[in-house]
Each structure stands twice: as structure tokens, then as C-alpha cells.
Design a protein around this motif. Structure first.
Motif, PDB file in Angstrom:
ATOM      1  N   LYS A  80       0.845  -1.204   0.000  1.00 15.88           N
ATOM      2  CA  LYS A  80       0.000   0.000   0.000  1.00 15.88           C
ATOM      3  C   LYS A  80       0.872   1.242   0.000  1.00 15.88           C
ATOM      4  O   LYS A  80       1.913   1.259   0.646  1.00 15.88           O
ATOM      5  N   VAL A  81       0.406   2.266  -0.707  1.00 18.05           N
ATOM      6  CA  VAL A  81       1.131   3.535  -0.739  1.00 18.05           C
ATOM      7  C   VAL A  81       0.285   4.573  -0.029  1.00 18.05           C
ATOM      8  O   VAL A  81      -0.884   4.782  -0.395  1.00 18.05           O
ATOM      9  N   LEU A  82       0.860   5.198   0.979  1.00 20.39           N
ATOM     10  CA  LEU A  82       0.122   6.211   1.723  1.00 20.39           C
ATOM     11  C   LEU A  82       0.818   7.556   1.618  1.00 20.39           C
ATOM     12  O   LEU A  82       2.053   7.620   1.552  1.00 20.39           O
ATOM     13  N   CYS A  83       0.010   8.595   1.594  1.00 19.00           N
ATOM     14  CA  CYS A  83       0.600   9.924   1.592  1.00 19.00           C
ATOM     15  C   CYS A  83      -0.206  10.800   2.541  1.00 19.00           C
ATOM     16  O   CYS A  83      -1.435  10.891   2.395  1.00 19.00           O
ATOM     17  N   ASP A  84       0.473  11.384   3.483  1.00 21.20           N
ATOM     18  CA  ASP A  84      -0.165  12.219   4.500  1.00 21.20           C
ATOM     19  C   ASP A  84      -1.401  11.516   5.077  1.00 21.20           C
ATOM     20  O   ASP A  84      -2.486  12.102   5.176  1.00 21.20           O
ATOM     21  N   GLY A  85      -1.238  10.233   5.376  1.00 19.50           N
ATOM     22  CA  GLY A  85      -2.298   9.470   6.042  1.00 19.50           C
ATOM     23  C   GLY A  85      -3.369   8.912   5.123  1.00 19.50           C
ATOM     24  O   GLY A  85      -4.254   8.187   5.565  1.00 19.50           O
ATOM     25  N   LYS A  86      -3.318   9.216   3.821  1.00 16.37           N
ATOM     26  CA  LYS A  86      -4.370   8.758   2.909  1.00 16.37           C
ATOM     27  C   LYS A  86      -3.850   7.605   2.050  1.00 16.37           C
ATOM     28  O   LYS A  86      -2.738   7.675   1.527  1.00 16.37           O
ATOM     29  N   ASP A  87      -4.664   6.552   1.911  1.00 16.50           N
ATOM     30  CA  ASP A  87      -4.269   5.411   1.089  1.00 16.50           C
ATOM     31  C   ASP A  87      -4.510   5.741  -0.394  1.00 16.50           C
ATOM     32  O   ASP A  87      -5.649   5.893  -0.830  1.00 16.50           O
ATOM     33  N   LEU A  88      -3.424   5.842  -1.156  1.00 15.08           N
ATOM     34  CA  LEU A  88      -3.537   6.231  -2.563  1.00 15.08           C
ATOM     35  C   LEU A  88      -3.221   5.084  -3.524  1.00 15.08           C
ATOM     36  O   LEU A  88      -3.014   5.298  -4.718  1.00 15.08           O
ATOM     37  N   THR A  89      -3.166   3.849  -2.986  1.00 12.02           N
ATOM     38  CA  THR A  89      -2.754   2.689  -3.790  1.00 12.02           C
ATOM     39  C   THR A  89      -3.512   2.584  -5.117  1.00 12.02           C
ATOM     40  O   THR A  89      -2.908   2.364  -6.159  1.00 12.02           O
ATOM     41  N   ALA A  90      -4.835   2.756  -5.076  1.00 13.38           N
ATOM     42  CA  ALA A  90      -5.626   2.613  -6.304  1.00 13.38           C
ATOM     43  C   ALA A  90      -5.580   3.904  -7.128  1.00 13.38           C
ATOM     44  O   ALA A  90      -5.429   3.861  -8.352  1.00 13.38           O
ATOM     45  N   ALA A  91      -5.667   5.036  -6.453  1.00 14.42           N
ATOM     46  CA  ALA A  91      -5.751   6.329  -7.159  1.00 14.42           C
ATOM     47  C   ALA A  91      -4.554   6.580  -8.078  1.00 14.42           C
ATOM     48  O   ALA A  91      -4.707   7.116  -9.179  1.00 14.42           O
ATOM     49  N   ILE A  92      -3.365   6.145  -7.651  1.00 15.69           N
ATOM     50  CA  ILE A  92      -2.174   6.452  -8.449  1.00 15.69           C
ATOM     51  C   ILE A  92      -2.057   5.602  -9.715  1.00 15.69           C
ATOM     52  O   ILE A  92      -1.140   5.803 -10.510  1.00 15.69           O
ATOM     53  N   ARG A  93      -2.961   4.636  -9.901  1.00 18.51           N
ATOM     54  CA  ARG A  93      -2.939   3.817 -11.130  1.00 18.51           C
ATOM     55  C   ARG A  93      -3.976   4.309 -12.135  1.00 18.51           C
ATOM     56  O   ARG A  93      -4.187   3.686 -13.176  1.00 18.51           O
ATOM     57  N   LEU A  94      -4.682   5.386 -11.842  1.00 15.09           N
ATOM     58  CA  LEU A  94      -5.725   5.888 -12.744  1.00 15.09           C
ATOM     59  C   LEU A  94      -5.106   6.400 -14.049  1.00 15.09           C
ATOM     60  O   LEU A  94      -3.967   6.879 -14.056  1.00 15.09           O
ATOM     61  N   PRO A  95      -5.869   6.320 -15.167  1.00 13.99           N
ATOM     62  CA  PRO A  95      -5.342   6.746 -16.462  1.00 13.99           C
ATOM     63  C   PRO A  95      -4.812   8.189 -16.472  1.00 13.99           C
ATOM     64  O   PRO A  95      -3.829   8.478 -17.137  1.00 13.99           O
ATOM     65  N   GLU A  96      -5.462   9.094 -15.712  1.00 13.89           N
ATOM     66  CA  GLU A  96      -4.988  10.491 -15.736  1.00 13.89           C
ATOM     67  C   GLU A  96      -3.600  10.619 -15.109  1.00 13.89           C
ATOM     68  O   GLU A  96      -2.804  11.473 -15.496  1.00 13.89           O
ATOM     69  N   VAL A  97      -3.310   9.729 -14.150  1.00 15.40           N
ATOM     70  CA  VAL A  97      -1.962   9.729 -13.550  1.00 15.40           C
ATOM     71  C   VAL A  97      -0.969   9.128 -14.553  1.00 15.40           C
ATOM     72  O   VAL A  97       0.110   9.681 -14.789  1.00 15.40           O
ATOM     73  N   ASN A  98      -1.357   8.017 -15.196  1.00 17.81           N
ATOM     74  CA  ASN A  98      -0.493   7.409 -16.224  1.00 17.81           C
ATOM     75  C   ASN A  98      -0.099   8.434 -17.274  1.00 17.81           C
ATOM     76  O   ASN A  98       1.048   8.492 -17.709  1.00 17.81           O
ATOM     77  N   ALA A  99      -1.079   9.238 -17.678  1.00 17.78           N
ATOM     78  CA  ALA A  99      -0.835  10.191 -18.767  1.00 17.78           C
ATOM     79  C   ALA A  99       0.097  11.326 -18.344  1.00 17.78           C
ATOM     80  O   ALA A  99       0.808  11.882 -19.175  1.00 17.78           O
TER      81      ALA A  99
END
Ligand code: DC
Length: 218
Positions: free
Chosen positions: A74-93
Motif C-alpha cells: 500500500k502507498v500512503l501519503c499524509d495518512g491517505k491510502d492512494l494505492t488505487a488512485a495512483i494507477r488511474l489513467p490520468e496519472v499514467n498520462a
């Protein structure tokens, strides 16, 4: 001990790096996830992705950390779990644009070196063997054909419920390969001491066994 695993997008680095760390009892650090977290934060805040100074202020202010679940990291940033969010297409782009700024890379490399300073690690990314862990005992360069990498990425995304057309992914990966290998700082490249593994026709298990044989056979 430090083990560096570099290679292009979708070559299967993360899965193999996580498994290798598990086998050896080392900590796994996914540096791509760190660039992704920064990109996600920047998009959330509506920052200009070409404004290096503003992005670097953000990079210096966020705290990224990893937590090991049984199967996933799991990847967390400032207490928030971003594991799924960072794989979204807008991040890929957007991620390779963010990762192309030299000051951002310097900030990230410092954070990565700090994380690895007093522990045994397996770290994966693009510039690990060259910039982050130049003294790593083993530097693997894991690659695969672009078509195979696009196929794997499509399957991976489908498994997480995101159905994206194969050709869109192929184009995206080709564009990202170009950005990652042509940038001025920390570009993806094969080093004189890289151990090259072409995983096009290998399973994760086969790549893992090959790495273990190299590490333990010496
Ligand atoms: O490995 P990945 O696909 O999650 O990486 C996401 C992006 O971050 C990719 O476009 C390259 C960049 N990256 C980088 O520039 N340096 C690293 N050490 C790791 C990733």
C-alpha cells in the motif's frame, strides 16, 4: 544489501521486486509509486505540470510511505491510502512529465536514498542503478517487448476493474518509454554492470528464480 531493478513500464518489475524482497526478507520500495503520488497530488491541486518550482515545493512537503499488506504494497501519503488512485489513467498520462523535471528527480532521489540508508532493500524504477543506489550489489534491467508489456498492463488494469483498449495502452506505453529514456536527468538506460533479463517469454516465477539463482549462486 541493495538490489536495484530498472526497466521500462509494464516489464513486470514491481511484481518481481516485491516477490524478491519477500524471499530475501528485504524491504521493497516502489519508486514509480512515489512519482505517481506526486502526480496525483499535483492533479488534485490543479497545478501546472510544467511549473517545476511549484511541483518541487509540493514534492518536498509531502510524506510518502509504504505499508505491506499480505499480497500488495500500500502507498500512503499524509495518512491517505492512494494505492488505487495512483494507477488511474490520468496519472499514467501525466506522470512522465512530472518525472522529467531535474529538481523533482533530485528531491525524489534524496528521499529514496534516505529510505534505503540503513536497511536491505529491493528498489525498482528507472534510475535506481545509476542515481539512487549506484553501489547496489546487483543491478537488474528487466525488459520485455512493447506489445507484451501493453498486454500485461491491459490485463492488470482489467483485473482491477478498468477496461482500457489495448491500442490505447500500447500508445501510452510507447510514449512513456520515449519520455523516460530521452529525458536529460535519470533517463532509463542499460548500465555497464546491468544484468539484463528479457521477460517477454518468462513468467514472474521464472524471472524471480533467475534473480535468486544469480544472487544466491555467488
Ligand atoms: O514504474 P511506474 O510505471 O509506476 O513509473 C511511473 C512513472 O514514473 C514512469 O513514467 C517513469 C517514472 N519513474 C521515474 O522517472 N523514475 C523512477 N525511479 C521511477 C519511475
Amino acid at each position: 544489501m541493495k538490489i536495484a531493478i530498472d526497466g521500462p513500464a509494464g516489464a513486470g518489475k514491481s511484481t518481481v521486486a516485491r516477490r524478491l524482497a519477500e524471499e530475501l526478507g528485504f524491504v521493497y520500495i516502489d519508486t514509480g509509486a512515489m512519482y505517481r503520488v506526486l502526480t496525483w497530488k499535483a492533479l488534485q491541486r490543479g497545478l501546472d505540470l510544467y511549473h517545476e518550482e511549484e511541483l518541487n515545493r509540493l514534492a518536498s512537503s509531502i510524506k510518502i510511505h509504504f505499508e505491506n499488506d499480505c499480497k500488495q504494497q500500500k502507498v500512503l501519503c499524509d495518512g491517505k491510502d492512494l494505492t488505487a488512485a495512483i494507477r488511474l489513467p490520468e496519472v499514467n498520462a501525466a506522470v512522465s512529465t512530472v518525472a522529467s523535471h531535474p529538481t523533482i528527480r533530485r528531491t525524489m532521489v534524496e528521499q529514496q536514498q534516505h529510505m534505503a540508508s540503513s536497511i536491505s532493500v529491493v528498489m525498482d524504477g528507472r534510475d535506481i542503478g545509476e542515481c539512487v543506489l549506484p553501489d547496489a550489489e546487483y543491478k537488474f534491467f528487466v525488459t520485455a517487448s512493447v506489445e507484451e508489456r501493453a498486454r500485461r498492463r491491459a490485463a492488470e488494469l482489467a483485473a482491477s476493474g478498468l477496461h482500457i483498449d489495448y491500442n490505447t495502452i500500447l500508445q501510452e506505453i510507447t510514449r512513456r518509454d520515449k519520455n523516460d529514456s530521452e529525458r536529460q536527468t535519470g533517463a532509463l538506460k542499460i548500465l555497464p554492470d546491468s544484468i539484463i533479463i528479457d521477460s517477454s517469454e518468462m513468467s514472474v516465477e521464472q524471472v524471480l528464480q533467475k534473480m535468486l539463482a544469480i544472487i544466491q549462486g555467488e
